[in-house]
Write a protein that holds these residues in place. Structure first.
Motif, mmCIF file in Angstrom:
data_model
loop_
_atom_site.group_PDB
_atom_site.id
_atom_site.type_symbol
_atom_site.label_atom_id
_atom_site.label_comp_id
_atom_site.label_asym_id
_atom_site.label_seq_id
_atom_site.Cartn_x
_atom_site.Cartn_y
_atom_site.Cartn_z
ATOM 1 N N ALA A 130 -6.458 9.238 -1.782
ATOM 2 C CA ALA A 130 -5.027 9.113 -2.070
ATOM 3 C C ALA A 130 -4.878 8.438 -3.429
ATOM 4 C CB ALA A 130 -4.315 8.309 -0.991
ATOM 5 N N LEU A 131 -4.115 9.074 -4.311
ATOM 6 C CA LEU A 131 -3.827 8.517 -5.635
ATOM 7 C C LEU A 131 -2.343 8.197 -5.698
ATOM 8 C CD1 LEU A 131 -5.804 11.067 -7.878
ATOM 9 C CD2 LEU A 131 -6.624 8.907 -6.894
ATOM 10 N N LYS A 132 -2.011 6.916 -5.801
ATOM 11 C CA LYS A 132 -0.615 6.495 -5.880
ATOM 12 C C LYS A 132 -0.316 6.075 -7.316
ATOM 13 C CE LYS A 132 2.893 3.539 -3.767
ATOM 14 N NZ LYS A 132 3.173 2.517 -2.736
ATOM 15 N N PRO A 150 2.114 4.757 -20.529
ATOM 16 C CA PRO A 150 1.524 3.685 -19.724
ATOM 17 C C PRO A 150 1.984 3.754 -18.273
ATOM 18 C CG PRO A 150 3.249 2.825 -21.156
ATOM 19 C CD PRO A 150 3.021 4.247 -21.559
ATOM 20 N N GLY A 151 1.095 3.407 -17.391
ATOM 21 C CA GLY A 151 1.382 3.404 -15.957
ATOM 22 C C GLY A 151 0.071 3.325 -15.200
ATOM 23 N N ASP A 152 0.082 2.666 -14.061
ATOM 24 C CA ASP A 152 -1.145 2.460 -13.295
ATOM 25 C C ASP A 152 -1.239 3.417 -12.116
ATOM 26 O OD1 ASP A 152 -1.981 0.450 -14.944
ATOM 27 O OD2 ASP A 152 -1.262 -1.174 -13.664
ATOM 28 N N CYS A 153 -2.473 3.616 -11.672
ATOM 29 C CA CYS A 153 -2.754 4.425 -10.479
ATOM 30 C C CYS A 153 -3.622 3.591 -9.546
ATOM 31 C CB CYS A 153 -3.483 5.704 -10.873
ATOM 32 S SG CYS A 153 -4.137 6.650 -9.463
ATOM 33 N N THR A 154 -3.295 3.618 -8.270
ATOM 34 C CA THR A 154 -4.143 2.992 -7.253
ATOM 35 C C THR A 154 -4.820 4.097 -6.460
ATOM 36 O OG1 THR A 154 -2.763 1.020 -7.075
ATOM 37 C CG2 THR A 154 -4.221 1.506 -5.223
ATOM 38 N N ALA A 155 -6.144 4.119 -6.507
ATOM 39 C CA ALA A 155 -6.926 5.119 -5.791
ATOM 40 C C ALA A 155 -7.487 4.504 -4.522
ATOM 41 C CB ALA A 155 -8.059 5.643 -6.665
ATOM 42 N N THR A 156 -7.267 5.174 -3.397
ATOM 43 C CA THR A 156 -7.825 4.747 -2.115
ATOM 44 C C THR A 156 -8.729 5.860 -1.600
ATOM 45 O OG1 THR A 156 -5.846 3.447 -1.605
ATOM 46 C CG2 THR A 156 -7.319 3.968 0.227
ATOM 47 N N VAL A 157 -9.969 5.518 -1.317
ATOM 48 C CA VAL A 157 -10.944 6.501 -0.836
ATOM 49 C C VAL A 157 -11.487 6.025 0.499
ATOM 50 C CG1 VAL A 157 -13.100 7.709 -1.312
ATOM 51 C CG2 VAL A 157 -11.567 7.116 -3.206
ATOM 52 N N SER A 158 -11.479 6.923 1.465
ATOM 53 C CA SER A 158 -11.964 6.596 2.808
ATOM 54 C C SER A 158 -12.955 7.656 3.253
ATOM 55 C CB SER A 158 -10.788 6.522 3.791
ATOM 56 O OG SER A 158 -11.246 6.291 5.109
ATOM 57 N N ILE A 159 -14.023 7.221 3.880
ATOM 58 C CA ILE A 159 -14.992 8.158 4.435
ATOM 59 C C ILE A 159 -15.299 7.726 5.863
ATOM 60 C CG2 ILE A 159 -17.004 6.894 3.538
ATOM 61 C CD1 ILE A 159 -18.247 9.737 3.033
ATOM 62 N N GLY A 160 -15.373 8.710 6.766
ATOM 63 C CA GLY A 160 -15.600 8.382 8.167
ATOM 64 C C GLY A 160 -15.993 9.624 8.942
ATOM 65 N N THR A 169 -13.606 2.155 3.555
ATOM 66 C CA THR A 169 -12.352 2.376 2.836
ATOM 67 C C THR A 169 -12.285 1.370 1.686
ATOM 68 O OG1 THR A 169 -11.196 3.125 4.836
ATOM 69 C CG2 THR A 169 -9.838 2.442 2.979
ATOM 70 N N ARG A 170 -12.088 1.886 0.493
ATOM 71 C CA ARG A 170 -12.009 1.034 -0.686
ATOM 72 C C ARG A 170 -10.839 1.509 -1.554
ATOM 73 N NH1 ARG A 170 -15.242 -1.164 2.010
ATOM 74 N NH2 ARG A 170 -17.337 -1.904 1.506
ATOM 75 N N ASP A 171 -10.306 0.605 -2.347
ATOM 76 C CA ASP A 171 -9.277 1.007 -3.308
ATOM 77 C C ASP A 171 -9.464 0.245 -4.611
ATOM 78 O OD1 ASP A 171 -7.526 -1.464 -3.346
ATOM 79 O OD2 ASP A 171 -7.370 -0.948 -1.226
ATOM 80 N N THR A 172 -8.942 0.804 -5.670
ATOM 81 C CA THR A 172 -8.989 0.163 -6.983
ATOM 82 C C THR A 172 -7.802 0.651 -7.797
ATOM 83 O OG1 THR A 172 -10.419 -0.339 -8.883
ATOM 84 C CG2 THR A 172 -10.386 1.947 -8.130
ATOM 85 N N THR A 173 -7.380 -0.155 -8.757
ATOM 86 C CA THR A 173 -6.247 0.194 -9.616
ATOM 87 C C THR A 173 -6.718 0.259 -11.062
ATOM 88 O OG1 THR A 173 -4.684 -0.875 -8.102
ATOM 89 C CG2 THR A 173 -3.924 -0.492 -10.362
ATOM 90 N N PHE A 174 -6.244 1.276 -11.771
ATOM 91 C CA PHE A 174 -6.653 1.462 -13.162
ATOM 92 C C PHE A 174 -5.521 2.137 -13.930
ATOM 93 C CE2 PHE A 174 -8.296 4.820 -10.415
ATOM 94 C CZ PHE A 174 -7.712 5.947 -10.965
ATOM 95 N N PRO A 175 -5.502 2.028 -15.280
ATOM 96 C CA PRO A 175 -4.487 2.736 -16.071
ATOM 97 C C PRO A 175 -4.684 4.241 -15.950
ATOM 98 C CG PRO A 175 -5.532 0.996 -17.360
ATOM 99 C CD PRO A 175 -6.355 1.166 -16.118
ATOM 100 N N THR A 176 -3.615 4.961 -15.644
ATOM 101 C CA THR A 176 -3.718 6.414 -15.468
ATOM 102 C C THR A 176 -4.270 7.088 -16.706
ATOM 103 O OG1 THR A 176 -1.870 6.395 -13.922
ATOM 104 C CG2 THR A 176 -2.414 8.499 -14.938
ATOM 105 N N ALA A 177 -3.807 6.694 -17.887
ATOM 106 C CA ALA A 177 -4.250 7.344 -19.120
ATOM 107 C C ALA A 177 -5.742 7.152 -19.358
ATOM 108 C CB ALA A 177 -3.456 6.809 -20.309
ATOM 109 N N ARG A 178 -6.331 6.113 -18.774
ATOM 110 C CA ARG A 178 -7.773 5.903 -18.941
ATOM 111 C C ARG A 178 -8.585 6.925 -18.155
ATOM 112 N NH1 ARG A 178 -10.766 1.314 -15.681
ATOM 113 N NH2 ARG A 178 -12.898 2.074 -15.897
ATOM 114 N N ALA A 179 -8.035 7.367 -17.030
ATOM 115 C CA ALA A 179 -8.778 8.277 -16.153
ATOM 116 C C ALA A 179 -8.690 9.725 -16.596
ATOM 117 C CB ALA A 179 -8.269 8.154 -14.728
ATOM 118 N N VAL A 180 -7.582 10.116 -17.238
ATOM 119 C CA VAL A 180 -7.359 11.522 -17.589
ATOM 120 C C VAL A 180 -7.608 11.691 -19.082
ATOM 121 C CG1 VAL A 180 -5.736 13.443 -17.524
ATOM 122 C CG2 VAL A 180 -5.637 11.679 -15.757
#
Length: 204
Positions: A130-132, A150-160, A169-180
């Protein structure tokens, strides 16, 4: 300067490779080995350890998903962006406000566990991403995405697994422009097709 890929693996396991034994031990505490060894006649400790190591390597591979591509696949279905891209195909550019939104990606592969070339188990794994995104501004030009404000994205990744539910389940927040990485603009809509010549109209 190369923009580093932010992958699902980086969110769950970090950018540096974890020790395989550490990940296998984490999986052992989840009870996944009981599901993974459903085809074994007898479960010995060496068999359990070998299976957990194989599962750890498989999970590492499953998480090699570029989160920027997940975002772009979602934006290619975003009506506001697509309309602006369509209008800009003939020239000019538009700035498009993207309000807070979420893009999700899920899949459920099946893992087959082999030890000494013998299959000892088979089970399904669930991977949910999930990318918020907080509000940000996108720039489109010539039908392509060329800039992100400018704007941030919070990525949540779950495996089960379906039986155990989420294991990690882990999440992290990063600048959107850095990822794309937009050094190569991303096509949202193709160029306008050239009209076919009328019958009898000479080609130039």
């Amino acid at each position: 300067m190369t923009t580093p890929m932010i992958s699902a693996r980086a969110v769950v396991l970090g950018y540096s490779a974890p020790d395989a034994g550490d990940l296998a031990n984490y999986l052992r505490s989840s009870g996944i080995d009981r599901i993974a060894l459903n085809g074994a006649v007898a479960i010995t400790e060496p068999l359990r350890t070998a299976a957990l190591n194989e599962i750890a390597q498989a999970i590492d591979g499953l998480l090699n998903i570029n989160l920027a591509q997940v975002a772009v696949d979602g934006w290619c279905r975003y009506d506001r962006l697509l309309r602006a891209a369509e209008r800009s195909r003939h020239g000019g550019s538009e700035r498009v406000p993207l309000y807070e939104h979420e893009i999700t990606h899920s899949y459920q592969p099946t893992l087959e566990v082999f030890v000494d070339d013998q299959q000892v188990g088979r089970f399904d794994v669930t991977v949910d991403i999930a990318l918020k995104f907080l509000p940000l501004e996108a720039t489109v030009q010539g039908g392509r995405l060329v800039g992100l404000g400018p704007g941030d994205c919070t990525a949540t990744v779950s495996i089960g697994t379906p039986d155990l539910g989420p294991i990690i389940t882990r999440d992290t927040t990063f600048p959107t422009a850095r990822a794309v990485d937009l050094r190569r603009p991303i096509t949202l809509v193709g160029p306008s097709p050239r009209p076919s010549p009328r019958p009898g109209t000479p080609r130039r």
